[in-house]
Design an enzyme around this catalytic site. Structure first.
Site, PDB file in Angstrom:
ATOM      1  N   HIS A 138       0.840  -1.204   0.000  1.00 32.61           N
ATOM      2  CA  HIS A 138       0.000   0.000   0.000  1.00 32.61           C
ATOM      3  C   HIS A 138       0.873   1.252   0.000  1.00 32.61           C
ATOM      4  O   HIS A 138       1.657   1.449   0.927  1.00 32.61           O
ATOM      5  CB  HIS A 138      -0.870  -0.040   1.265  1.00 32.61           C
ATOM      6  CG  HIS A 138      -1.916   1.015   1.349  1.00 32.61           C
ATOM      7  ND1 HIS A 138      -2.213   1.668   2.515  1.00 32.61           N
ATOM      8  CD2 HIS A 138      -2.747   1.534   0.422  1.00 32.61           C
ATOM      9  CE1 HIS A 138      -3.198   2.520   2.316  1.00 32.61           C
ATOM     10  NE2 HIS A 138      -3.534   2.467   1.044  1.00 32.61           N
ATOM     11  N   GLU A 197       0.687  -0.599  -4.793  1.00 28.72           N
ATOM     12  CA  GLU A 197      -0.415   0.350  -4.992  1.00 28.72           C
ATOM     13  C   GLU A 197       0.108   1.763  -4.778  1.00 28.72           C
ATOM     14  O   GLU A 197       0.860   2.023  -3.832  1.00 28.72           O
ATOM     15  CB  GLU A 197      -1.541   0.049  -3.986  1.00 28.72           C
ATOM     16  CG  GLU A 197      -2.828   0.785  -4.254  1.00 28.72           C
ATOM     17  CD  GLU A 197      -3.073   2.008  -3.408  1.00 28.72           C
ATOM     18  OE1 GLU A 197      -4.120   2.635  -3.562  1.00 28.72           O
ATOM     19  OE2 GLU A 197      -2.195   2.383  -2.585  1.00 28.72           O
ATOM     20  N   ASP A 203      -0.980   6.253  -5.450  1.00 29.15           N
ATOM     21  CA  ASP A 203      -2.051   7.227  -5.714  1.00 29.15           C
ATOM     22  C   ASP A 203      -1.499   8.326  -6.615  1.00 29.15           C
ATOM     23  O   ASP A 203      -0.342   8.721  -6.457  1.00 29.15           O
ATOM     24  CB  ASP A 203      -2.528   7.857  -4.402  1.00 29.15           C
ATOM     25  CG  ASP A 203      -2.901   6.805  -3.380  1.00 29.15           C
ATOM     26  OD1 ASP A 203      -4.002   6.264  -3.475  1.00 29.15           O
ATOM     27  OD2 ASP A 203      -2.053   6.514  -2.493  1.00 29.15           O
ATOM     28  N   HIS A 245      -0.794  10.917  -2.216  1.00 29.03           N
ATOM     29  CA  HIS A 245      -2.123  10.478  -1.787  1.00 29.03           C
ATOM     30  C   HIS A 245      -3.115  11.636  -1.639  1.00 29.03           C
ATOM     31  O   HIS A 245      -4.192  11.640  -2.222  1.00 29.03           O
ATOM     32  CB  HIS A 245      -2.005   9.722  -0.465  1.00 29.03           C
ATOM     33  CG  HIS A 245      -3.299   9.184   0.051  1.00 29.03           C
ATOM     34  ND1 HIS A 245      -4.187   9.955   0.781  1.00 29.03           N
ATOM     35  CD2 HIS A 245      -3.879   7.976  -0.077  1.00 29.03           C
ATOM     36  CE1 HIS A 245      -5.238   9.228   1.092  1.00 29.03           C
ATOM     37  NE2 HIS A 245      -5.092   8.019   0.581  1.00 29.03           N
ATOM     38  N   GLU A 289      -4.170   4.142  -8.181  1.00 28.66           N
ATOM     39  CA  GLU A 289      -5.488   4.627  -7.757  1.00 28.66           C
ATOM     40  C   GLU A 289      -5.730   6.059  -8.229  1.00 28.66           C
ATOM     41  O   GLU A 289      -4.956   6.966  -7.937  1.00 28.66           O
ATOM     42  CB  GLU A 289      -5.647   4.571  -6.234  1.00 28.66           C
ATOM     43  CG  GLU A 289      -7.031   5.094  -5.879  1.00 28.66           C
ATOM     44  CD  GLU A 289      -7.395   5.085  -4.412  1.00 28.66           C
ATOM     45  OE1 GLU A 289      -6.598   4.636  -3.573  1.00 28.66           O
ATOM     46  OE2 GLU A 289      -8.510   5.553  -4.120  1.00 28.66           O
TER      47      GLU A 289
END
Ligand code: G3P
Ligand code: CA
Length: 289
Positions: free
Chosen positions: A38, A65, A67, A80, A140
């Site tokens: 993450h 993952e 962002d 993020h 994401e």
């Protein structure tokens, strides 16, 4: 009816706290699952930086993952929050900074370990070039209602296309269906996963809203390969239902060994965690059985 409603609303809590075992045992031997770091290995290095991503690669994850957001001069960067306040020494909105201004900020010192001082906010291109297909990357796309994000999914795909075999190892995920649709309209080779909506504000209602809206689409539209829920919203029965409708289930972000083992017992296909090293150890423990 009331009793049934209460039980069904609290079903995930029951599975996580009462019903499912937190022990690694032989019933897990048939489970295959992806280990997803993450925001890089965000528990051990400043999130969404090349250090966190390098650490995840060293740990041996299956996927990382990250962002993404847009700068004032329309460069895609890996961060993020909508502002730089929490994870850098600056203040203000990401999309009010040019890339050059943004990369002058220190995105490492906030983490509290001197070795990360001076870490930069990387561009998406820098991250993808660095990973270079050594593991998968799950990108994401956040809520981006600002006009500045017009055509953002398309711009992301342009970056993905520059990577060798990028369609194989780079995947888009979003809570926002419109970004995933826009991505597919632009290029139907791109892989996508749907994040479940609003778990933070409506943890037990979200499953019902989301499954009503999207579960039925799996059969007609096999582009949404996975439905990715926050882990507190899951139960064995809910995962069974998602599988039965053709979805994989990648859950986020349990950070203890016990939570991860319980989710594996429930049957998830992947776990997105800040501490992927714990999950690597669990995989070794299962293999050693
Ligand atoms: O991968 C899903 C997860 O990252 C969504 O939550 O807030 O950590 O981006 P957040
Ligand atoms: Ca995320």
């Amino acid at each position: 009816m009331l009793l049934f409603l209460v039980i069904s609303l609290f079903e995930p809590w029951l599975y996580l706290n009462v019903i499912v075992s937190g022990k690694v045992d032989k019933s897990l031997q048939q489970e295959t699952f992806d280990i997803i770091a993450h925001k890089g290995a965000a528990g051990s290095a400043p999130e969404n930086t090349l250090s966190a991503i390098g650490l995840a690669l060293d740990i041996g994850v299956d996927m990382i993952e990250i962002d993404v957001r847009n700068t004032l001069d329309e460069q895609i960067v890996v961060i993020h929050d909508s502002t730089v306040d929490r994870t850098t020494d600056g203040t203000g909105l990401v999309h009010d900074y040019t890339l050059e201004e943004l990369q002058k900020l220190d995105a490492g010192s906030w983490f509290g370990d001197a070795k990360y001082a001076g870490e930069k906010i990387p561009t998406l291109k820098e991250v993808l070039d660095f990973v270079d297909g050594r593991c998968k990357v799950l990108i994401e796309i956040k809520h981006m209602d600002h006009p500045h994000y017009h055509d953002f999914a398309e711009k992301l795909i342009d970056v993905i296309r520059e990577e060798e075999n990028g369609y194989d190892w780079i995947i888009l995920q979003s809570e926002e269906f419109e970004y995933l649709e826009a991505a597919h309209e632009y290029d139907n080779h791109v892989q996508t996963k749907k994040l479940m909506i609003s778990e933070d504000s409506a943890p037990l209602i979200a499953f019902y809203i989301e499954t009503k809206m999207h579960l039925g689409r799996a059969k007609e539209d096999d582009r949404m390969k996975a439905l990715n829920p926050e882990f507190h919203t899951l139960s064995t029965r809910r995962i069974f239902r998602m599988h039965a409708r053709g979805f994989e289930v990648y859950t986020y972000a349990p950070n203890t060994r016990e939570e991860m083992v319980k989710l594996l017992h429930m049957g998830v296909d992947g776990i997105i965690t800040d501490y992927p090293e714990i999950l690597v150890q669990i995989r070794k423990d299962i293999q050693a059985l």
